[in-house]
Design an enzyme around this catalytic site. Structure first.
Site, short mmCIF file in Angstrom:
data_model
loop_
_atom_site.label_atom_id
_atom_site.label_comp_id
_atom_site.label_asym_id
_atom_site.label_seq_id
_atom_site.Cartn_x
_atom_site.Cartn_y
_atom_site.Cartn_z
CB SER A 143 -0.85 -0.04 1.17
OG SER A 143 -1.34 1.17 1.70
CG HIS B 258 -3.77 -1.58 -1.61
ND1 HIS B 258 -5.00 -2.17 -1.89
CD2 HIS B 258 -4.24 -0.67 -0.52
CE1 HIS B 258 -6.15 -1.97 -1.25
NE2 HIS B 258 -5.65 -0.93 -0.16
CG ASP C 48 -5.08 2.43 0.70
OD1 ASP C 48 -5.95 1.71 0.68
OD2 ASP C 48 -4.03 2.36 1.45
CG MET D 84 -8.45 7.35 2.56
SD MET D 84 -7.64 7.24 4.03
CE MET D 84 -6.72 5.66 3.88
CG MET E 100 -11.27 3.14 2.05
SD MET E 100 -9.81 3.41 2.73
CE MET E 100 -8.63 3.35 1.55
CG PHE F 256 -5.70 6.97 10.17
CD1 PHE F 256 -5.44 8.27 9.60
CD2 PHE F 256 -7.32 6.85 10.52
CE1 PHE F 256 -6.00 9.46 9.89
CE2 PHE F 256 -7.98 8.03 10.77
CZ PHE F 256 -7.27 9.10 10.26
CG ASP G 291 -6.06 -2.85 3.35
OD1 ASP G 291 -5.09 -2.66 4.04
OD2 ASP G 291 -6.94 -2.02 2.45
N GLY G 292 -4.88 -4.19 6.25
CA GLY G 292 -4.69 -3.50 7.47
C GLY G 292 -4.17 -4.39 8.72
N GLY G 293 -2.98 -3.73 8.95
CA GLY G 293 -2.14 -4.44 10.17
C GLY G 293 -1.52 -5.67 9.59
C1 DX5 Z 1 -6.41 1.54 5.50
C2 DX5 Z 1 -5.94 1.13 4.00
C3 DX5 Z 1 -4.81 0.36 4.13
C4 DX5 Z 1 -3.47 0.82 4.59
C5 DX5 Z 1 -2.78 -0.30 5.07
O1 DX5 Z 1 -7.33 2.44 5.70
O2 DX5 Z 1 -7.04 0.76 3.48
O3 DX5 Z 1 -4.38 -0.14 2.72
O4 DX5 Z 1 -2.84 1.62 3.90
O5 DX5 Z 1 -1.52 0.18 5.85
P1 DX5 Z 1 -0.94 -0.90 7.02
O6 DX5 Z 1 -0.23 -2.00 6.42
O7 DX5 Z 1 0.11 0.06 7.64
O8 DX5 Z 1 -2.18 -1.58 8.11
ZN ZN Z 2 -6.41 -0.24 1.56
#
Ligand code: DX5
Ligand code: ZN
Length: 226
Positions: free
Chosen positions: A13, A36, A38, A40, A71, A146, A178-180
């Site tokens: 990402s 990826h 993002d 927003m 998003m 985030f 996706d996420g963490g």
């Molecule tokens: C969160 C995004 C993710 C984010 C993932 O809202 O959709 O794609 O960039 O970042 P990490 O891998 O740091 O959680």
């Molecule tokens: Zn994402």
């Protein structure tokens, strides 16, 4: 097919990348399968990032397909803009789509792969009726908005449920998380049935030149879960 035999794809990402040096950052992740992106809008999520002109700029130097994660509210209004800007895969949130089936169909008609995205609070059932219309399903493992948040382990049963439906349908649908995502939890997500893994912080932070090693390590951990 067993979950472990599926094609694993790593999707860094770029939210966690250095925006001033994006071309160099993209070069550093060329070993990944997807990029990826993002998007927003400051309404659907409390953060604001980029729009079609920046996606177009990224596309102009990208060597891998763009996996664009919208998003935003009313995504149906902007589908064409993002496909024309270069989205190869276009993801819309279930929570933002009153006519999800129609919106996913529209994405396909525009020539991109359609992706339905579920917030952590959204049940698996919300996508059961669109399996025929979707190319990819994204289970969020953080509340979107985030980078750098912690993986919500309670999403694993949702991933298992959806993978079960995909297998039963016989359709070639990719299942993404996706996420963490980190080297420590990617194997669990893979065992639950995911095959595409978004990774922001665990690829780009801390900044260093060994991104290929990080991507390889993530892919290896997903392919060989402990
Ligand atoms: C969160 C995004 C993710 C984010 C993932 O809202 O959709 O794609 O960039 O970042 P990490 O891998 O740091 O959680
Ligand atoms: Zn994402």
């Amino acid at each position: 097919m067993s979950p472990l035999k599926r094609t694993v794809q790593i999707a860094p990402s770029i939210l966690a990348a250095d925006f001033i040096n994006m071309e160099r950052e993209l070069k550093s992740i060329e070993s990944a399968e997807l990029i990826h992106v993002d998007v927003m809008d400051g309404h659907f999520v409390p953060n604001l990032t980029i729009g079609p002109p920046v996606v177009e700029a990224i596309k102009s130097v990208a060597t891998k397909p763009l996996d664009v994660h919208l998003m935003i509210e009313s995504p149906e209004t902007y589908l064409r803009h993002y496909v024309e800007a270069g989205a190869d895969i276009l993801g819309v949130h279930v929570e933002a789509c009153p006519h999800l089936h129609g919106t996913l169909g529209e994405i396909r008609k525009l020539g991109a792969r359609s992706c339905a995205v579920l917030n952590p609070a959204t049940p698996a059932d919300s996508i059961r009726h669109v399996l025929e219309t979707v190319d990819q399903i994204l289970v969020m493992t953080v509340n979107p908005g985030f980078g750098g948040q912690s993986f919500i382990k309670a999403m694993l049963p949702k991933i298992e449920t959806i993978r079960g439906w995909i297998e039963a349908s016989g359709l070639a649908i990719d299942l993404q998380v996706d996420g963490g995502v980190t080297i420590d939890n990617i194997g669990q997500a893979a065992s639950a049935g995911a095959n595409i893994f978004v990774a922001g912080s665990s690829v780009f932070k801390p900044p260093s030149l060994d991104r290929k090693d990080k991507i390889d390590a993530l892919r290896n951990a997903a392919e060989n879960p402990k």
